[in-house]
Write an enzyme that holds these catalytic residues in place. Structure first.
Site, PDB file in Angstrom:
ATOM      1  CB  CYS A 148      13.332   8.117   7.866  1.00  0.00           C
ATOM      2  SG  CYS A 148      14.361   7.244   6.693  1.00  0.00           S
ATOM      3  CD  GLU A 172      13.205   3.885   8.388  1.00  0.00           C
ATOM      4  OE1 GLU A 172      12.704   4.700   9.203  1.00  0.00           O
ATOM      5  OE2 GLU A 172      13.690   4.208   7.299  1.00  0.00           O
ATOM      6  N   GLY A 228       3.332   3.298  13.588  1.00  0.00           N
ATOM      7  CA  GLY A 228       4.113   2.093  13.907  1.00  0.00           C
ATOM      8  C   GLY A 228       3.572   1.389  15.142  1.00  0.00           C
ATOM      9  CD  GLU A 245      10.458  11.702  11.817  1.00  0.00           C
ATOM     10  OE1 GLU A 245       9.360  11.136  11.923  1.00  0.00           O
ATOM     11  OE2 GLU A 245      11.446  11.181  11.272  1.00  0.00           O
ATOM     12  CE  LYS A 259      -1.768   2.611   3.085  1.00  0.00           C
ATOM     13  NZ  LYS A 259      -1.616   3.879   2.327  1.00  0.00           N
ATOM     14  N   GLY A 266       7.168   4.741   8.247  1.00  0.00           N
ATOM     15  CA  GLY A 266       6.295   5.897   8.459  1.00  0.00           C
ATOM     16  C   GLY A 266       6.464   6.437   9.863  1.00  0.00           C
ATOM     17  CB  SER A 267       4.284   8.605  11.876  1.00  0.00           C
ATOM     18  OG  SER A 267       3.082   7.862  11.849  1.00  0.00           O
TER      19      SER A 267
HETATM   20  P1  NAI Z   1       1.953   8.033   8.444  1.00  0.00           P
HETATM   21  O1  NAI Z   1       2.797   7.191   9.322  1.00  0.00           O
HETATM   22  O2  NAI Z   1       0.553   8.299   8.848  1.00  0.00           O
HETATM   23  O3  NAI Z   1       1.911   7.414   6.957  1.00  0.00           O
HETATM   24  C1  NAI Z   1       2.802   6.424   6.469  1.00  0.00           C
HETATM   25  C2  NAI Z   1       2.020   5.307   5.831  1.00  0.00           C
HETATM   26  O4  NAI Z   1       1.230   4.665   6.809  1.00  0.00           O
HETATM   27  C3  NAI Z   1       1.050   5.757   4.741  1.00  0.00           C
HETATM   28  O5  NAI Z   1       1.047   4.788   3.720  1.00  0.00           O
HETATM   29  C4  NAI Z   1      -0.271   5.771   5.463  1.00  0.00           C
HETATM   30  O6  NAI Z   1      -1.394   5.599   4.614  1.00  0.00           O
HETATM   31  C5  NAI Z   1      -0.129   4.572   6.378  1.00  0.00           C
HETATM   32  N1  NAI Z   1      -1.016   4.570   7.535  1.00  0.00           N
HETATM   33  C6  NAI Z   1      -1.512   5.627   8.220  1.00  0.00           C
HETATM   34  N2  NAI Z   1      -2.314   5.208   9.202  1.00  0.00           N
HETATM   35  C7  NAI Z   1      -2.330   3.873   9.169  1.00  0.00           C
HETATM   36  C8  NAI Z   1      -2.975   2.855   9.932  1.00  0.00           C
HETATM   37  N3  NAI Z   1      -3.771   3.157  10.946  1.00  0.00           N
HETATM   38  N4  NAI Z   1      -2.753   1.562   9.620  1.00  0.00           N
HETATM   39  C9  NAI Z   1      -1.951   1.240   8.592  1.00  0.00           C
HETATM   40  N5  NAI Z   1      -1.331   2.143   7.827  1.00  0.00           N
HETATM   41  C10 NAI Z   1      -1.498   3.448   8.112  1.00  0.00           C
HETATM   42  O7  NAI Z   1       2.732   9.404   8.233  1.00  0.00           O
HETATM   43  P2  NAI Z   1       2.105  10.820   7.861  1.00  0.00           P
HETATM   44  O8  NAI Z   1       0.876  11.066   8.682  1.00  0.00           O
HETATM   45  O9  NAI Z   1       1.977  10.902   6.399  1.00  0.00           O
HETATM   46  O10 NAI Z   1       3.252  11.817   8.326  1.00  0.00           O
HETATM   47  C11 NAI Z   1       3.300  12.261   9.691  1.00  0.00           C
HETATM   48  C12 NAI Z   1       4.704  12.234  10.194  1.00  0.00           C
HETATM   49  O11 NAI Z   1       5.214  10.909  10.166  1.00  0.00           O
HETATM   50  C13 NAI Z   1       5.725  13.017   9.361  1.00  0.00           C
HETATM   51  O12 NAI Z   1       5.678  14.378   9.663  1.00  0.00           O
HETATM   52  C14 NAI Z   1       6.998  12.370   9.788  1.00  0.00           C
HETATM   53  O13 NAI Z   1       7.419  12.890  11.014  1.00  0.00           O
HETATM   54  C15 NAI Z   1       6.600  10.910   9.980  1.00  0.00           C
HETATM   55  N6  NAI Z   1       6.966  10.105   8.804  1.00  0.00           N
HETATM   56  C16 NAI Z   1       8.090   9.381   8.848  1.00  0.00           C
HETATM   57  C17 NAI Z   1       8.505   8.686   7.741  1.00  0.00           C
HETATM   58  C18 NAI Z   1       9.758   7.888   7.758  1.00  0.00           C
HETATM   59  O14 NAI Z   1      10.405   7.758   6.729  1.00  0.00           O
HETATM   60  N7  NAI Z   1      10.120   7.269   8.841  1.00  0.00           N
HETATM   61  C19 NAI Z   1       7.784   8.739   6.484  1.00  0.00           C
HETATM   62  C20 NAI Z   1       6.550   9.489   6.550  1.00  0.00           C
HETATM   63  C21 NAI Z   1       6.196  10.155   7.680  1.00  0.00           C
HETATM   64 MG    MG Z   2      -0.573   9.931   9.537  1.00  0.00          MG
END
Ligand code: NAI
Ligand code: MG
Length: 431
Positions: free
Chosen positions: A229, A195, A178, A327, A120, A173-174
């Site tokens: 990240c 990660e 996680g 972050e 996804k 992701g966040s």
């Molecule tokens: P997020 O963690 O919500 O999104 C990352 C992925 O997780 C996306 O594909 C999203 O659709 C999916 N996701 C969201 N909620 C989920 C759930 N309940 N169950 C399964 N999958 C889910 O990150 P977001 O909201 O886009 O960004 C917020 C903050 O997260 C950023 O400002 C940054 O600090 C951090 N982040 C860190 C990343 C990294 O590379 N470690 C990458 C993206 C965001």
């Molecule tokens: Mg989010």
């Protein structure tokens, strides 16, 4: 039978030399020839012992004894080995900051391990991954091996994690999401690798090459608009060069051209979404209250459209400040001064995260001491952000667990099966 090599006193040249025997076929024996050689004490030049001078016939006796013993000894009426087997269906959830690269990092090792994939993409950036799906189709990947489901987190991500056919979840992701994934996966004791980004320290000692250091500080957190990240968002600078460093970094940051990412002349593009822009702007506001602004701190004036923010450097930042602990995921640098190596290490590790770190110094001893002391899954010396497909990538502490890339990445998709095969046809006769 002689049961010891222990010497008997014998009258030799010195009168005190002990005569040893060698060990063949479970016996302490003299050489067949009866000859011996002397062993000297290099301090006194005296002969302290004699040993048998083994010859061809002694080697023959020893080799034949070893040959007889091979088959003897260890139990060989069974074979035991380990099989590495693919876990099955891998569910992969990736973020928007490097969509195509994240897809490749996740899909390639899963397929190499023999797994199939449901991936996804992030809802902000599905297009390059759908293009990748066209390429899979074009090269004839069998149906079902890789599946791409676009959708948002609650709608598509959460059901993917919960699905009973999915044996493993790989997520980037966040930290917030996680934790949700880990909780959900616990119901089925599903394998998980996470990660989760970080607040990585980028540490500059006074003896570092100054120009490289300033460049390294900027690149570490401004590359990809800071949506990285492993962004070196906490810049730790030794007090001896602190003032000069902040001034030079701010001067260089002012030259960064901000504009569309499709124009090669621009060094920094817009953030991915209005939501992310608002989040970074909120942190800029927090930063203006918590620390001093060297450059930036707001939104550039020249753009009518686009989710741009200014490359921003805060200095005199306390490591306990929110801009040093949380972050931000944008082009926001927090510069923190330190006195010495011990203080640098203490500040660097004072974070819940532990994805990456960098240390800049010309002193190789200091560099390695710091490398060992840092709690981070990736540590660079005199560089920041280089990444190799063959090197392990992943975090300590709240940055998650599991490793991507290299053979470590493939391991994450494999189970290990121990196999024992009895080769003895006789009745076992336990009962
Ligand atoms: P997020 O963690 O919500 O999104 C990352 C992925 O997780 C996306 O594909 C999203 O659709 C999916 N996701 C969201 N909620 C989920 C759930 N309940 N169950 C399964 N999958 C889910 O990150 P977001 O909201 O886009 O960004 C917020 C903050 O997260 C950023 O400002 C940054 O600090 C951090 N982040 C860190 C990343 C990294 O590379 N470690 C990458 C993206 C965001
Ligand atoms: Mg989010």
């Amino acid at each position: 039978m002689t049961t010891s090599a222990r010497p008997r006193q014998r009258s030799g040249k010195s009168g005190k030399a002990a005569a040893y025997r060698m060990y063949i076929d479970g016996k302490f024996v003299d050489a067949r020839s009866g000859r011996t050689f002397d062993v000297f004490d290099p301090a006194s030049e005296e002969v302290i012992a004699t040993c048998p001078a083994g010859g061809p016939e002694d080697i023959d006796r020893a080799a034949k004894a070893a040959h007889r013993a091979f088959y003897g000894g260890w139990k060989t009426d069974a074979i035991a080995f380990a099989l590495r087997e693919p876990m099955g269906v891998a569910g992969q959830i990736i973020p928007w900051n490097y969509p195509l690269m994240m897809a490749a990092w996740k899909i390639a090792p899963a397929l190499a391990a023999g797994c199939t994939v449901v991936l996804k993409p992030a809802e902000q950036t599905p297009l390059s991954i759908l293009k990748l799906a066209e390429d899979f189709e074009a090269v004839g990947l069998p149906p079902g091996v890789v599946n791409i489901v676009t959708g948002d987190g609650p709608g598509a991500g959460a059901p993917l994690v919960a699905h009973p056919e999915v044996r493993k979840i790989a997520f980037t992701g966040s930290a917030e999401v996680g934790k949700l994934i880990m909780r959900s996966a616990a119901d089925q004791l599903k394998r998980v690798s996470l990660e989760l980004g970080g607040k990585s320290p980028n540490i500059f000692f006074a003896d570092a090459d100054f120009e490289n250091a300033v460049d390294g500080a900027l690149f570490g957190v401004f590359v990809n608009q800071g949506e990285v990240c492993s962004a070196g968002s906490r810049v730790l600078v030794q007090r001896d060069i602190y003032k000069k460093f902040v001034d030079a970094a701010a001067a260089k940051a002012r030259t960064i051209k901000v504009g569309s990412g499709l124009d090669r002349n621009n060094k920094m593009g817009p953030l991915v979404s209005a939501e992310q822009r608002d989040r970074v702007v909120r942190y800029q506001k927090i930063g203006r209250q918590e620390a001093r602004v060297a450059v930036g701190g707001g939104v550039p004036k020249q753009h009518e459209r686009g989710w741009y923010v200014e490359p921003t450097i805060f200095y005199d930042v306390d490591n306990a400040a929110r801009i040093a602990q949380e972050e931000i995921f944008g082009p926001v640098m927090s510069v923190i001064p330190f006195k010495d190596e011990a203080e640098a290490i203490r500040i660097a590790n004072a974070t819940p995260y532990g994805l990456a770190a960098a240390v800049w110094t010309r002193d190789i001893f200091k560099a390695f001491r710091v490398v060992k002391a840092l709690e981070a899954g990736v540590v660079w010396v005199n560089h920041i952000q280089p990444t190799f497909v063959e090197a392990p990538w992943g975090g300590y502490k709240a940055s998650g667990f599991g490793r991507e890339l290299g053979h470590w990445g493939v391991e994450e998709y494999l189970e290990t099966k121990q196999v024992y095969v009895n080769l003895d046809e006789k009745p076992i006769g336990w009962y």
